[in-house]
Design a protein around this motif. Structure first.
Motif: not given
Length: 125
Positions: A1-6, A8-15
């Protein structure tokens, strides 16, 4: 998975409101998806019943009796009235199950070879 995708997923998880954030934005109507999926399962189950030699006559009878109003619900109602047991068919098939089995199918070497052969860049015939 690209770093940009990772990222985005991390930001969503932390929100704090992560449960409200969609990865793919848009106007997804969940009810429409659920209704379409239910309809697909019901129509497929009717097809399976028609292919069953012990039920084909019954399904034909229900179709003839109800004409344009023939439906999955009419099959169930008539089966109950006649004490006929109808198999589950694919009524309990979840979208997740379908995605799982398709991923297995798509990962098969023969399938991938077929895709490669049909692609203009790899087709040497």
């Amino acid at each position: 998975m690209s770093s940009a995708a990772l990222e985005l997923l991390q930001k969503r998880k932390d929100a704090p409101d992560a449960h409200r954030i969609w990865i793919f934005e848009g106007s997804v109507n969940r009810e429409q998806i659920k209704n379409t999926w239910r309809s697909i399962r019901e129509r497929t189950t009717i097809t399976l019943w028609q292919e069953d030699p012990t039920l084909d006559g019954f399904i034909s009878e229900v179709k003839e009796k109800h004409g344009k109003k023939f439906s999955f619900k009419k099959c169930l109602e008539d089966a109950e009235a006649q004490s006929i047991h109808l198999p589950m068919g694919v009524l309990d098939l979840r979208m997740h199950d379908l995605r799982f089995y398709l991923s297995i199918f798509w990962s098969r070497p023969a399938f991938n070879w077929g895709i490669a052969r049909s692609h203009p860049a790899t087709n040497n015939t």
